[in-house]
Structures are given as C-alpha cells and as structure tokens.
Design a protein around this motif. Structure first.
Motif, PDB file in Angstrom:
ATOM      1  N   GLU A   1     -28.490   3.679  18.817  1.00 26.06           N
ATOM      2  CA  GLU A   1     -28.954   4.025  20.421  1.00 26.06           C
ATOM      3  C   GLU A   1     -28.096   3.760  20.901  1.00 26.06           C
ATOM      4  O   GLU A   1     -26.823   3.235  20.278  1.00 26.06           O
ATOM      5  CB  GLU A   1     -30.058   2.932  20.308  1.00 26.06           C
ATOM      6  CG  GLU A   1     -31.515   3.267  19.352  1.00 26.06           C
ATOM      7  CD  GLU A   1     -32.010   4.793  19.954  1.00 26.06           C
ATOM      8  OE1 GLU A   1     -32.215   4.755  21.011  1.00 26.06           O
ATOM      9  OE2 GLU A   1     -33.158   4.825  19.085  1.00 26.06           O
ATOM     10  N   PRO A   2     -27.837   4.893  22.210  1.00 30.92           N
ATOM     11  CA  PRO A   2     -29.209   6.108  22.272  1.00 30.92           C
ATOM     12  C   PRO A   2     -28.426   6.697  21.726  1.00 30.92           C
ATOM     13  O   PRO A   2     -27.752   7.260  20.628  1.00 30.92           O
ATOM     14  CB  PRO A   2     -28.190   6.156  23.906  1.00 30.92           C
ATOM     15  CG  PRO A   2     -27.218   6.281  23.607  1.00 30.92           C
ATOM     16  CD  PRO A   2     -26.499   4.999  23.110  1.00 30.92           C
ATOM     17  N   ARG A   3     -29.696   8.340  21.628  1.00 34.45           N
ATOM     18  CA  ARG A   3     -29.946   8.991  20.545  1.00 34.45           C
ATOM     19  C   ARG A   3     -28.969  10.224  21.458  1.00 34.45           C
ATOM     20  O   ARG A   3     -29.264  10.357  22.635  1.00 34.45           O
ATOM     21  CB  ARG A   3     -31.484   9.682  20.725  1.00 34.45           C
ATOM     22  CG  ARG A   3     -32.739   8.603  20.625  1.00 34.45           C
ATOM     23  CD  ARG A   3     -32.161   8.257  18.564  1.00 34.45           C
ATOM     24  NE  ARG A   3     -31.908   9.590  18.422  1.00 34.45           N
ATOM     25  CZ  ARG A   3     -31.593   9.034  17.018  1.00 34.45           C
ATOM     26  NH1 ARG A   3     -30.963   7.864  16.557  1.00 34.45           N
ATOM     27  NH2 ARG A   3     -31.875  10.164  15.913  1.00 34.45           N
ATOM     28  N   ASN A   4     -28.204  10.747  21.080  1.00 36.95           N
ATOM     29  CA  ASN A   4     -27.876  12.354  21.123  1.00 36.95           C
ATOM     30  C   ASN A   4     -26.920  12.166  21.653  1.00 36.95           C
ATOM     31  O   ASN A   4     -26.383  12.555  22.827  1.00 36.95           O
ATOM     32  CB  ASN A   4     -28.904  13.311  21.789  1.00 36.95           C
ATOM     33  CG  ASN A   4     -30.034  14.132  21.150  1.00 36.95           C
ATOM     34  OD1 ASN A   4     -30.419  13.494  19.916  1.00 36.95           O
ATOM     35  ND2 ASN A   4     -30.580  15.021  21.711  1.00 36.95           N
TER      36      ASN A   4
ATOM     37  N   SER B   1     -24.552  10.378  12.485  1.00 44.94           N
ATOM     38  CA  SER B   1     -25.185   8.949  13.862  1.00 44.94           C
ATOM     39  C   SER B   1     -25.956   9.272  14.970  1.00 44.94           C
ATOM     40  O   SER B   1     -25.616  10.888  15.715  1.00 44.94           O
ATOM     41  CB  SER B   1     -24.277   8.144  13.757  1.00 44.94           C
ATOM     42  OG  SER B   1     -23.654   7.145  12.948  1.00 44.94           O
ATOM     43  N   HIS B   2     -26.577   8.760  15.663  1.00 46.49           N
ATOM     44  CA  HIS B   2     -27.149   8.875  16.981  1.00 46.49           C
ATOM     45  C   HIS B   2     -28.090  10.469  17.137  1.00 46.49           C
ATOM     46  O   HIS B   2     -28.469  10.533  17.976  1.00 46.49           O
ATOM     47  CB  HIS B   2     -26.570   8.847  17.413  1.00 46.49           C
ATOM     48  CG  HIS B   2     -25.312   7.629  18.057  1.00 46.49           C
ATOM     49  ND1 HIS B   2     -25.949   6.634  19.112  1.00 46.49           N
ATOM     50  CD2 HIS B   2     -24.252   7.201  17.490  1.00 46.49           C
ATOM     51  CE1 HIS B   2     -25.631   5.374  18.711  1.00 46.49           C
ATOM     52  NE2 HIS B   2     -24.495   5.923  17.947  1.00 46.49           N
TER      53      HIS B   2
ATOM     54  N   ILE C   1     -24.744   1.558  10.988  1.00 44.92           N
ATOM     55  CA  ILE C   1     -25.692   2.630  11.062  1.00 44.92           C
ATOM     56  C   ILE C   1     -26.584   3.269  10.261  1.00 44.92           C
ATOM     57  O   ILE C   1     -25.669   3.416   9.255  1.00 44.92           O
ATOM     58  CB  ILE C   1     -25.372   3.929  12.283  1.00 44.92           C
ATOM     59  CG1 ILE C   1     -24.454   3.001  13.296  1.00 44.92           C
ATOM     60  CG2 ILE C   1     -26.525   4.203  12.301  1.00 44.92           C
ATOM     61  CD1 ILE C   1     -23.671   4.275  14.026  1.00 44.92           C
ATOM     62  N   THR C   2     -27.530   3.605  10.501  1.00 42.45           N
ATOM     63  CA  THR C   2     -28.318   3.882   8.810  1.00 42.45           C
ATOM     64  C   THR C   2     -28.404   5.640   9.270  1.00 42.45           C
ATOM     65  O   THR C   2     -28.807   5.874  10.020  1.00 42.45           O
ATOM     66  CB  THR C   2     -29.924   3.246   8.761  1.00 42.45           C
ATOM     67  OG1 THR C   2     -29.866   2.044   8.733  1.00 42.45           O
ATOM     68  CG2 THR C   2     -30.670   4.043   7.474  1.00 42.45           C
TER      69      THR C   2
ATOM     70  N   ILE D   1     -16.588   7.898  14.869  1.00 38.25           N
ATOM     71  CA  ILE D   1     -18.117   7.472  14.187  1.00 38.25           C
ATOM     72  C   ILE D   1     -18.261   8.414  13.496  1.00 38.25           C
ATOM     73  O   ILE D   1     -18.536   8.579  12.097  1.00 38.25           O
ATOM     74  CB  ILE D   1     -19.335   7.524  15.117  1.00 38.25           C
ATOM     75  CG1 ILE D   1     -19.508   5.872  15.841  1.00 38.25           C
ATOM     76  CG2 ILE D   1     -20.045   7.318  14.385  1.00 38.25           C
ATOM     77  CD1 ILE D   1     -19.994   5.334  17.409  1.00 38.25           C
ATOM     78  N   ASN D   2     -18.136   9.902  13.714  1.00 37.29           N
ATOM     79  CA  ASN D   2     -19.138  11.402  12.743  1.00 37.29           C
ATOM     80  C   ASN D   2     -18.039  11.340  12.098  1.00 37.29           C
ATOM     81  O   ASN D   2     -18.480  12.389  10.687  1.00 37.29           O
ATOM     82  CB  ASN D   2     -19.022  11.932  13.496  1.00 37.29           C
ATOM     83  CG  ASN D   2     -20.256  12.377  14.732  1.00 37.29           C
ATOM     84  OD1 ASN D   2     -20.213  12.064  16.014  1.00 37.29           O
ATOM     85  ND2 ASN D   2     -21.449  10.708  14.706  1.00 37.29           N
ATOM     86  N   THR D   3     -16.800  11.291  11.825  1.00 39.45           N
ATOM     87  CA  THR D   3     -15.949  11.659  11.183  1.00 39.45           C
ATOM     88  C   THR D   3     -16.134  10.134   9.291  1.00 39.45           C
ATOM     89  O   THR D   3     -16.258  10.490   8.926  1.00 39.45           O
ATOM     90  CB  THR D   3     -14.146  10.757  11.626  1.00 39.45           C
ATOM     91  OG1 THR D   3     -13.983  12.142  12.451  1.00 39.45           O
ATOM     92  CG2 THR D   3     -13.350  10.758  10.214  1.00 39.45           C
TER      93      THR D   3
END
Length: 366
Positions: free
Chosen positions: A138-141, A130-131, A76-77, A147-149
């Motif tokens: 994707e998807p958003r929000n 991410s997101h 993820i960019t 992933i966030n770690t």
C-alpha cells in the motif's frame, strides 16, 4: 527462425523521432501512456487472490498451474503463478522467473511466457510486482526501481526453495519495462545463471530523459518541481493522487500508443487488475526513477549470458541497443524482422520461443 528474420543491430526502427516527441509531449515525461497531468483516475483496489483461470491466454493442457505467494525482502507479499511441465521431474528441474511488462499483471504477457516455457520443460514463475495486481503493498499502483528489482530476487528465493527446482539452474525473463529491472536484478543477484530481456525499456532512462532522451534540463526541473509539490498535496490528503486513466485514446496519437491500446484495452490483452488497462499510476511514481539509472552495472552480469530480443520496428528498440552495447560478453541481440514493441507481448508466431528454449537449455545445464 531464418536469417532473413534477424536484422543487424545498426538498423534503425521505423518510428520517427518526431512521432516520439509528439507522443511524449513538451515539458512532461511519458511513461508509456502515463501522464502526470489531467483529471485523476481511481487507483485499482487490491483484491484477494482468485483461484479462477482469469488469464488473457488459454490454459495449457500439458502444464500444471498453481497460485502461490511469497515475501520480498521488504516484507511485501507477492502473488505468483507457478507453471510446471506435467511430465517433469519431481526434483532437479531448471526454472525461470518471468516479470513484466511495466503496468501489466501476471495474467497477461508474463504469464504467457511462463506457461509457454513450462511447456518446453522449465518450472516457471510469473509474478505481480509489489503494489500492483494481486500482490500486496500500500498504496496501490506505485512503482519503484529498488523494490521492483528486489521482487525478481524474491522470486528467485521462492524457486530456489521449491522441491522440484535445482537452485543452481535458475534463469530470468524480463518483458518491456521489467526487462530493465531484470537486468538490474541479475547484475546484483549472482544466483541467476542467464537472463533474457524481451522488448525492453529502461524505465529510469525514460522517466528521467523522455523518449529518445529528448527532455531538456529545464523540462526535467519543471517536472521535478511539480512532482515535489504534489508530495505536499498527497501528504495533506493522506493518500496519493493518481494520473489519468492509462491507454485511452483521443485521436492523433503515435502508432506505439495505439499499439498499447490495442493490447491493454481490447479483449486481446485487457485485464481489470492491470494498471495499463484503464487504471492509473500514482502521480509521484516517476520520482524514484528519475535519478536512479538501473543499468549502471549491466556489465557485471558477465560472465553469465544475456539475450536481448527486440522488434525491428519497435519505438523502444534503442533501449535494447544501448543496453546491448553496455553489456559485457557473452551477449546477443536478436532483432525480429517487421515486429513492433507489443508484438513481443503475445504474438506466438513472433516471440522466438525456440530461441529462448535453446538459450536456457544451454545455460541452465547442471
């Protein structure tokens, strides 16, 4: 900061348990102002990165700013703002990754922390998780404790490859819900030399147990039943449903929800890309948080130092106190007299930047 501004860690925050339970509601889990019932709101669409200064704080004249992108381990960019002191060295600089709060973007609190620490001699990187925001995914929000770690460690990757940074002198600041994510990341990522958790939440504890651990097993089971069945609805539709718009007030809310509104929904902190600024999380966002306690290994941050900073009157204070108790030495808990949770988002006379500077100068020595 004087001794009168620091309170002992056994004092209790001013907000009552009754207010917290009233705010959280019965039979549903609260995620700050996130609810899982109500009319759906539209997800924030991803946008291309802007080169305009669109922060909620003024640009510093003594700091260079650059928009950057980098990828996490999942491909993820991520989009970030890199801040560098104008009088800094071209190499061998100490650096700090900054993330949070949960549902915010880098143009808000994390960017303010990053720019201020750059004024104090550090290369800093504030990023969108991410997101969300200008980052990909994707998807958003949607959010994920895994992933966030990882996003924090990906930011460490980026700084460690930057020519002006000494990769052995990298620290981390996590604000609000990203305070817990930061602690989880640093427990595993041994490259980080020191970490600060400011006005922190443990989002896995909140989503699985509710405020003040008030959710019963019956309520938790009911919520998981609802969220599990929502997956079929989302799968049938080919896209996730979203909860109600965040931080809108109807009257009678607890003070901490009013405080969130006063930051995210007013010129003080409003940003159109922030989930918390009237946008919405996907309804199934809590699922991955509810059985994954992210602070299980907090003691493994040691022997690297941890600094917890929290407001005396913050509704979230118990998160920091519990995490502090579980952490191993060296550790410190700094309670800011009279401060609320959101005071530590942006109040320059409340956030102890002198303390943060001294902490990182001490522990990011080469």
């Amino acid at each position: 900061m004087s001794n009168s501004d620091i309170q002992t860690r056994d004092q209790q925050p001013g907000m009552s348990r009754r207010d917290l339970l009233q705010a959280a509601g019965t039979g549903a889990l609260a995620v700050g102002a996130l609810a899982i019932t109500g009319l759906p709101a539209t997800a924030q669409e991803g946008t291309a990165m802007t080169t305009d200064w669109d922060k909620v704080f003024p640009q510093s004249g003594s700091v260079d700013h650059q928009k950057v992108t980098f990828k996490n381990r999942y491909g993820i960019t991520l989009a970030g703002d890199l801040y560098s002191p104008q009088n800094g060295s071209s190499e061998g600089m100490p650096a700090i990754v900054v993330g949070g709060p949960f549902g915010a973007v880098k143009e808000q609190s994390s960017g303010l922390y990053a720019q201020t620490m750059a004024e104090r001699g550090f290369v800093t990187l504030a990023f969108d998780p991410s997101h969300t925001g200008e980052s990909g995914g994707e998807p958003r929000n949607i959010a994920s404790p895994d992933i966030n770690t990882e996003d924090f460690s990906a930011a460490v990757d980026f700084l460690g490859l930057h020519p002006s940074v000494d990769r052995e002198r990298i620290g981390v600041i996590g604000v609000c819900g990203w305070g817990g994510m930061a602690l989880n990341a640093v427990a595993a990522d041994k490259r980080v030399k020191a970490v600060v958790a400011s006005t922190m939440y443990d989002m896995t504890r909140l989503m699985s147990r509710g405020y003040n651990d008030s959710v019963t097993l019956e309520q938790r089971t009911q919520t998981l039943e609802q969220l599990s069945r929502q997956r079929w609805v989302d799968a049938e539709n080919g896209s996730p449903a979203y909860g109600p718009a965040s931080n809108e007030l109807n009257g009678g809310e607890a003070q901490f929800l009013v405080d969130y509104h006063d930051y995210y929904m007013t010129p003080r902190g409003y940003h159109p890309r922030a989930v918390n600024s009237g946008n919405a999380w996907s309804m199934t966002t809590p699922l991955s948080f509810m059985n994954m306690p992210i602070l299980t290994y907090i003691s493994e941050i040691s022997p690297r130092p941890v600094l917890f900073v929290h407001g005396e009157n913050a509704h979230s204070r118990y998160f920091a106190e519990t995490a502090f108790a579980a952490a191993a030495e060296p550790k410190e808990l700094m309670i800011i007299s009279g401060a609320s949770h959101t005071d530590l988002y942006d109040q320059m006379d409340v956030i102890p930047f002198d303390k943060l500077q001294a902490f990182f100068e001490q522990h990011l020595n080469s």
